[in-house]
Design a protein around this motif. Sequence first.
Motif, mmCIF file in Angstrom:
data_model
loop_
_atom_site.group_PDB
_atom_site.id
_atom_site.type_symbol
_atom_site.label_atom_id
_atom_site.label_comp_id
_atom_site.label_asym_id
_atom_site.label_seq_id
_atom_site.Cartn_x
_atom_site.Cartn_y
_atom_site.Cartn_z
ATOM 1 N N MET A 1 0.830 -1.202 0.000
ATOM 2 C CA MET A 1 0.000 0.000 0.000
ATOM 3 C C MET A 1 0.870 1.259 0.000
ATOM 4 S SD MET A 1 -3.014 -0.790 -0.561
ATOM 5 C CE MET A 1 -3.624 0.868 -0.485
ATOM 6 N N GLU A 2 2.026 1.207 0.658
ATOM 7 C CA GLU A 2 2.954 2.342 0.600
ATOM 8 C C GLU A 2 3.414 2.576 -0.835
ATOM 9 O OE1 GLU A 2 6.272 2.738 3.295
ATOM 10 O OE2 GLU A 2 5.122 1.771 4.891
ATOM 11 N N LEU A 3 3.719 1.489 -1.546
ATOM 12 C CA LEU A 3 4.108 1.616 -2.948
ATOM 13 C C LEU A 3 2.982 2.220 -3.776
ATOM 14 C CD1 LEU A 3 6.025 -1.659 -3.946
ATOM 15 C CD2 LEU A 3 6.838 0.679 -4.133
ATOM 16 N N PHE B 1 3.113 5.817 -5.628
ATOM 17 C CA PHE B 1 2.873 5.887 -7.061
ATOM 18 C C PHE B 1 1.773 6.903 -7.377
ATOM 19 C CE2 PHE B 1 0.920 4.654 -11.033
ATOM 20 C CZ PHE B 1 2.010 4.401 -11.844
ATOM 21 N N LYS B 2 0.684 6.858 -6.614
ATOM 22 C CA LYS B 2 -0.427 7.783 -6.841
ATOM 23 C C LYS B 2 -0.015 9.226 -6.563
ATOM 24 C CE LYS B 2 -4.246 4.595 -6.038
ATOM 25 N NZ LYS B 2 -5.368 4.258 -5.159
ATOM 26 N N GLU B 3 0.806 9.416 -5.542
ATOM 27 C CA GLU B 3 1.278 10.769 -5.217
ATOM 28 C C GLU B 3 2.121 11.328 -6.365
ATOM 29 O OE1 GLU B 3 4.173 12.907 -1.951
ATOM 30 O OE2 GLU B 3 3.033 11.133 -1.342
ATOM 31 N N GLU C 1 5.487 10.373 -14.054
ATOM 32 C CA GLU C 1 5.206 8.972 -14.331
ATOM 33 C C GLU C 1 6.478 8.160 -14.178
ATOM 34 O OE1 GLU C 1 3.705 9.199 -18.294
ATOM 35 O OE2 GLU C 1 1.752 9.902 -17.645
ATOM 36 N N LEU C 2 6.391 7.083 -13.400
ATOM 37 C CA LEU C 2 7.527 6.188 -13.241
ATOM 38 C C LEU C 2 7.619 5.239 -14.429
ATOM 39 C CD1 LEU C 2 7.197 5.056 -9.512
ATOM 40 C CD2 LEU C 2 8.929 6.550 -10.469
ATOM 41 N N THR C 3 8.833 4.975 -14.865
ATOM 42 C CA THR C 3 9.035 3.955 -15.882
ATOM 43 C C THR C 3 9.035 2.594 -15.198
ATOM 44 O OG1 THR C 3 11.443 3.996 -15.652
ATOM 45 C CG2 THR C 3 10.462 5.521 -17.257
ATOM 46 N N ARG C 4 8.949 1.531 -15.992
ATOM 47 C CA ARG C 4 9.000 0.179 -15.436
ATOM 48 C C ARG C 4 10.297 -0.033 -14.663
ATOM 49 N NH1 ARG C 4 5.770 -3.953 -17.720
ATOM 50 N NH2 ARG C 4 7.474 -5.432 -17.500
#
Length: 101
Positions: free
Chosen positions: A8-10, A14-16, A23-26
Amino acid sequence: MFTEELEMELVEYFKELDSMFYELTRSEFFRLAYDLAQKNTITHPLNWDKNRSAGNEWLKGFNHRYSEIVLKKPEQTTIARARGLICHKLTVFTTFYGTKW
């Protein structure tokens, strides 16, 4: 492998980032998962240490549990959008601090 709390932290992180238009890459997301496992001394597959990142199998399971997380290839911001973001940030700044430009 991760506890529900750590996953849930991840998701929240990610949402933040997404809310700030980042946007994070893979590969960045894989590295983030690896770092989280290392920091919390969580047992993980040996190939994670070799690559210093999580693997595709982990991502498949994670996506199955959290389908709202979508990793996309980041796109360049258009000049018009960047100008709009700058104007918006200046408006928020001046409203907050009461400064007039």
